[in-house]
Design an enzyme around this catalytic site. Structure first.
Site, PDB file in Angstrom:
ATOM      1  N   SER A  68       0.777  -1.299   0.062  1.00  8.79           N
ATOM      2  CA  SER A  68       0.152  -0.023   0.035  1.00  8.79           C
ATOM      3  C   SER A  68       0.779   1.209   0.139  1.00  8.79           C
ATOM      4  O   SER A  68       2.015   1.193   0.409  1.00  8.79           O
ATOM      5  CB  SER A  68      -0.909   0.190   1.418  1.00  8.79           C
ATOM      6  OG  SER A  68      -1.269  -1.120   1.523  1.00  8.79           O
ATOM      7  N   ASP A 111       4.959 -10.925   4.188  1.00  9.76           N
ATOM      8  CA  ASP A 111       4.064 -10.771   5.398  1.00  9.76           C
ATOM      9  C   ASP A 111       2.469 -11.141   5.073  1.00  9.76           C
ATOM     10  O   ASP A 111       1.840 -10.334   4.515  1.00  9.76           O
ATOM     11  CB  ASP A 111       4.123  -9.584   5.843  1.00  9.76           C
ATOM     12  CG  ASP A 111       3.515  -9.234   7.297  1.00  9.76           C
ATOM     13  OD1 ASP A 111       2.815 -10.159   8.013  1.00  9.76           O
ATOM     14  OD2 ASP A 111       3.486  -8.088   7.716  1.00  9.76           O
ATOM     15  N   ALA A 118       0.501   1.327  23.337  1.00  4.75           N
ATOM     16  CA  ALA A 118      -0.221   2.241  22.075  1.00  4.75           C
ATOM     17  C   ALA A 118      -0.381   1.344  20.924  1.00  4.75           C
ATOM     18  O   ALA A 118      -0.029   0.492  20.681  1.00  4.75           O
ATOM     19  CB  ALA A 118       0.715   3.349  21.642  1.00  4.75           C
ATOM     20  N   ASP A 171       4.989  -3.808   8.702  1.00  9.26           N
ATOM     21  CA  ASP A 171       5.501  -3.503   7.550  1.00  9.26           C
ATOM     22  C   ASP A 171       6.957  -3.112   7.579  1.00  9.26           C
ATOM     23  O   ASP A 171       7.933  -3.434   6.749  1.00  9.26           O
ATOM     24  CB  ASP A 171       4.666  -2.164   6.797  1.00  9.26           C
ATOM     25  CG  ASP A 171       3.320  -2.397   6.653  1.00  9.26           C
ATOM     26  OD1 ASP A 171       2.969  -3.773   6.281  1.00  9.26           O
ATOM     27  OD2 ASP A 171       2.796  -1.776   6.966  1.00  9.26           O
TER      28      ASP A 171
END
Length: 322
Positions: free
Chosen positions: A22, A123, A238, A245
């Protein structure tokens, strides 16, 4: 591992990665998270943007375009016509579309015919666990494509625990079961398997996250040797986007630089991750102000600011050889 199969005596030829992921205008996920670290570590990176969005989809709003499999094929044909379709690595991450994924497999197979030493780092992004419950965030019909087509042509895979369970059909409750699942994944094709995160109990305690790695290589006499490691890294409180990635890109780079030492490659990868995440959370909290929860924009990875840590990470997380 020398790029392009050049003899070790010659200066190393450029090492070229085809990264199909992406793209976001703002922030760091997919190609935006993978390209900079790979370039900093000395790789030439050719990017195909599987989507082009304004920002990642964790924000309140996002807009953009999606590349389809025909368009991917057209871009690859352009490279081929110019005879510049020779790669040392292919890297892929999040995909939502089965025909796009099948086209990626076709391209990888063709590139492997061009260069038998090509390494495909995949991945297999399909889902994750929240509070112990796993769920898929891609269409269910991607699982058989990953399992039957993608994983068999991959050399390095970086699933999380849930994705490793999906691919093998086996649940993981103990470290022993995780090692058995990694063996099953090796048997499907990849010589390097890293389970990037798991909900296994860390020996160091609840504030640590366990990752497990396994590298199986075939010796000249045909016998197989497996090196297995455990990495415990401090949890950071968090929700970050793009960490997987970044992890896959850095693992590609460090396994290239330390081809038969998964321990060192993982220590460098995970340590660099820690540096980036610590810098990001510190900066996000400062921006959000005392007592406020940082938002998606404030939690974007501090990639550029972490250049030195990516290039030469101080080892702050050690791996244990199992």
């Amino acid at each position: 591992r020398v790029c392009g199969g050049v003899a070790a005596m010659e200066p190393e030829r450029e090492c070229r990665v085809l990264s199909i992921q992406s793209h976001v205008v703002r922030g760091y996920v997919g190609n935006k998270a993978a390209t900079f670290p790979l370039q900093v570590l000395g790789f030439e990176v050719d990017t195909v943007n599987s989507v082009q969005f304004s920002n990642h989809t964790g924000y309140a709003h996002w807009k953009g375009q999606v590349l389809n499999s025909d368009e991917l094929h057209e871009l690859y044909e352009g490279l081929k016509l110019n005879k510049v379709n020779r790669y040392d690595y292919v890297l892929t991450g999040y995909t939502r579309d089965t025909s796009f994924l099948a086209m990626v497999v076709d391209i990888v197979q063709e590139l492997k015919q061009q260069n038998s030493n090509l390494v495909y780092v995949c991945d297999p992004v399909m889902g994750d666990k929240w509070n112990g419950e796993g769920s898929m965030y891609v269409p269910k019909d991607l699982l058989p494509v990953y399992r039957d087509k993608v994983v068999p042509v991959a050399d390095i895979i970086t699933p999380n625990q849930f994705e490793a369970e999906l691919l093998t059909g086996r649940k993981i409750h103990t470290e022993k079961e995780a090692l058995e699942v990694m063996d099953m994944l090796h048997a499907m094709g990849p010589e390097t398997v890293v389970i990037t995160s798991s909900d296994l109990q860390a020996p160091l305690g609840n504030d640590y996250l366990i990752a497990l790695g396994s590298h199986r290589k075939t010796k000249a006499d045909g016998s197989k040797v497996t090196q297995r490691i455990r990495v415990e890294s401090p949890k950071v409180d968090a929700v970050f986007v793009g960490t997987g990635d970044l992890f896959a890109a850095m693992l590609l780079a460090w396994t290239h630089k330390h081809p038969n030492n998964l321990k060192v490659a993982c220590e460098k990868t995970v340590s660099a991750m820690q540096h980036v995440l610590q810098r990001t959370i510190k900066s996000a909290k400062a921006q959000a102000g005392e007592g406020n929860k940082p938002n998606s924009a404030q939690l974007e990875l501090r990639m550029v600011q972490s250049k030195k840590d990516i290039e030469n990470p101080e080892i702050i997380v050690k791996a244990t050889v199992l």
